[in-house]
Design a protein around this motif. Sequence first.
Motif, short mmCIF file in Angstrom:
data_model
loop_
_atom_site.label_atom_id
_atom_site.label_comp_id
_atom_site.label_asym_id
_atom_site.label_seq_id
_atom_site.Cartn_x
_atom_site.Cartn_y
_atom_site.Cartn_z
N ASN A 102 0.82 -1.23 0.09
CA ASN A 102 0.05 -0.11 0.04
C ASN A 102 0.87 1.23 -0.12
O ASN A 102 1.90 1.46 0.34
N VAL A 103 0.31 2.40 -0.37
CA VAL A 103 0.92 3.49 -0.29
C VAL A 103 1.36 3.82 1.16
O VAL A 103 0.77 3.46 2.05
N GLY A 104 2.54 4.25 1.07
CA GLY A 104 3.16 4.50 2.46
C GLY A 104 3.92 3.78 2.97
O GLY A 104 4.75 3.95 3.88
N GLN A 105 4.11 2.42 2.45
CA GLN A 105 4.56 1.35 3.01
C GLN A 105 6.29 1.71 2.36
O GLN A 105 6.46 2.06 1.49
N TRP A 106 7.21 1.03 3.19
CA TRP A 106 8.59 1.18 2.55
C TRP A 106 8.82 -0.25 1.52
O TRP A 106 8.42 -1.38 2.52
N LEU A 107 9.13 -0.06 0.38
CA LEU A 107 9.25 -1.27 -0.48
C LEU A 107 11.01 -1.50 -0.42
O LEU A 107 11.52 -0.60 -0.75
N ALA A 108 11.19 -2.76 -0.19
CA ALA A 108 12.79 -3.10 -0.44
C ALA A 108 13.00 -4.28 -1.23
O ALA A 108 12.10 -5.18 -0.85
N ILE A 109 13.76 -4.18 -2.16
CA ILE A 109 14.06 -5.41 -2.94
C ILE A 109 15.47 -5.96 -2.68
O ILE A 109 16.42 -5.27 -2.66
N GLU A 110 15.35 -7.20 -2.07
CA GLU A 110 16.74 -7.84 -1.45
C GLU A 110 17.08 -9.05 -2.22
O GLU A 110 16.39 -9.92 -2.21
N SER A 111 18.26 -8.91 -2.77
CA SER A 111 18.65 -9.80 -3.90
C SER A 111 19.84 -10.63 -3.20
O SER A 111 20.47 -10.33 -2.44
N ASP A 112 19.85 -11.89 -3.81
CA ASP A 112 20.97 -12.69 -3.69
C ASP A 112 21.48 -13.14 -4.85
O ASP A 112 20.69 -13.50 -6.07
N VAL A 113 22.84 -13.24 -5.42
CA VAL A 113 23.65 -13.59 -6.59
C VAL A 113 23.59 -15.18 -6.09
O VAL A 113 24.50 -15.56 -5.39
N ILE A 114 23.15 -15.91 -7.11
CA ILE A 114 23.31 -17.51 -6.96
C ILE A 114 24.44 -17.75 -7.47
O ILE A 114 25.38 -18.60 -6.88
N GLN A 124 18.39 -13.98 -7.45
CA GLN A 124 16.89 -14.05 -6.96
C GLN A 124 16.94 -13.04 -5.98
O GLN A 124 17.66 -12.41 -5.35
N SER A 125 15.51 -12.76 -5.69
CA SER A 125 15.33 -11.41 -4.78
C SER A 125 13.87 -11.73 -4.18
O SER A 125 12.91 -12.36 -4.68
N LEU A 126 13.81 -11.12 -2.88
CA LEU A 126 12.65 -11.12 -1.99
C LEU A 126 12.04 -9.51 -2.22
O LEU A 126 13.01 -8.74 -1.79
N ILE A 127 10.90 -9.23 -2.16
CA ILE A 127 10.51 -7.93 -2.48
C ILE A 127 9.38 -7.92 -1.24
O ILE A 127 8.64 -8.74 -1.03
N ALA A 129 7.46 -5.33 1.49
CA ALA A 129 6.52 -4.09 2.07
C ALA A 129 6.72 -4.07 3.51
O ALA A 129 5.96 -5.02 4.14
N ASP A 130 7.07 -3.22 4.16
CA ASP A 130 7.34 -3.06 5.48
C ASP A 130 7.96 -4.49 6.28
O ASP A 130 7.32 -4.70 7.19
N GLY A 131 8.75 -5.13 5.49
CA GLY A 131 9.24 -6.37 6.18
C GLY A 131 8.53 -7.42 5.73
O GLY A 131 9.02 -8.75 6.01
N VAL A 132 7.19 -7.58 5.10
CA VAL A 132 6.53 -8.55 4.86
C VAL A 132 6.94 -8.80 3.29
O VAL A 132 6.68 -7.97 2.54
N THR A 133 7.12 -10.19 2.81
CA THR A 133 7.25 -10.54 1.57
C THR A 133 6.07 -10.45 0.77
O THR A 133 5.04 -11.04 1.22
N ILE A 134 6.17 -9.71 -0.39
CA ILE A 134 5.06 -9.71 -1.21
C ILE A 134 5.12 -10.07 -2.75
O ILE A 134 4.33 -10.44 -3.35
N ALA A 135 6.25 -10.61 -2.87
CA ALA A 135 6.82 -11.00 -4.15
C ALA A 135 8.35 -11.64 -4.18
O ALA A 135 8.98 -11.41 -3.28
N ARG A 136 8.52 -12.44 -5.13
CA ARG A 136 9.78 -12.91 -5.37
C ARG A 136 10.22 -13.05 -6.63
O ARG A 136 9.37 -13.11 -7.73
N ALA A 137 11.38 -12.78 -6.88
CA ALA A 137 11.74 -12.77 -8.45
C ALA A 137 13.05 -13.67 -8.80
O ALA A 137 13.92 -13.76 -7.66
N ASN A 138 13.25 -13.85 -9.82
CA ASN A 138 14.54 -14.51 -10.04
C ASN A 138 14.82 -14.26 -11.62
O ASN A 138 14.11 -13.90 -12.44
N GLY A 139 16.29 -14.17 -11.76
CA GLY A 139 16.55 -13.57 -13.20
C GLY A 139 17.79 -14.19 -13.71
O GLY A 139 18.44 -14.62 -12.66
N THR A 140 18.14 -14.18 -14.91
CA THR A 140 19.24 -14.69 -15.46
C THR A 140 19.88 -13.45 -16.39
O THR A 140 18.89 -12.90 -17.16
#
Length: 151
Positions: A102-114, A124-127, A129-140
């Motif tokens: 939601n608007v007002g929350q702090w969004l942080a994208i925390e990545s790990d290089v595999i 890969q990363s965990l996204i 919002a205020d410390g609660v995981t709302i998404a995960r991503a992986n990339g090549t």
Amino acid sequence: MSTDTQVVPDNPQDVPQGFEPLFRKSPLTEPWEPLYQKKTEQAVIIGLRLARPHTNGRGLIHGGLIAALADNAMGYSCGQATDWTTSFVTISLAVDFVGSANVGQWLAIESDVIKTGSTICFAQSLIKADGVTIARANGTFRVVPKKPPVS
């Protein structure tokens, strides 16, 4: 442009400790400023205070924002893992949305290089919002020769 569609700069008190302005700007992310970073030994964490311009038509934080910032955070983290001696372009990106923000929350994208190699980097990363995981991503990412900065 009216003030309700602009991202208002954060108060320093609204930015978690350890974050500073993001070191790299791009035309895509410019409308989402201010963006922040926290560098660790393993990653570049990207953060921002969510505002109305980050939302979709239903008022939720847009998945495209999350995907783009996850792509950036993982790519920057691959760059840091290789001491910034090379550049990377995205080969593939997958995002799983498991919550909302939601608007007002702090969004942080925390990545790990595999794994990094001479031609490919996996991350890969965990996204959160205020410390609660709302998404995960992986990339090549494909390793490309480093080019001089575009001015």
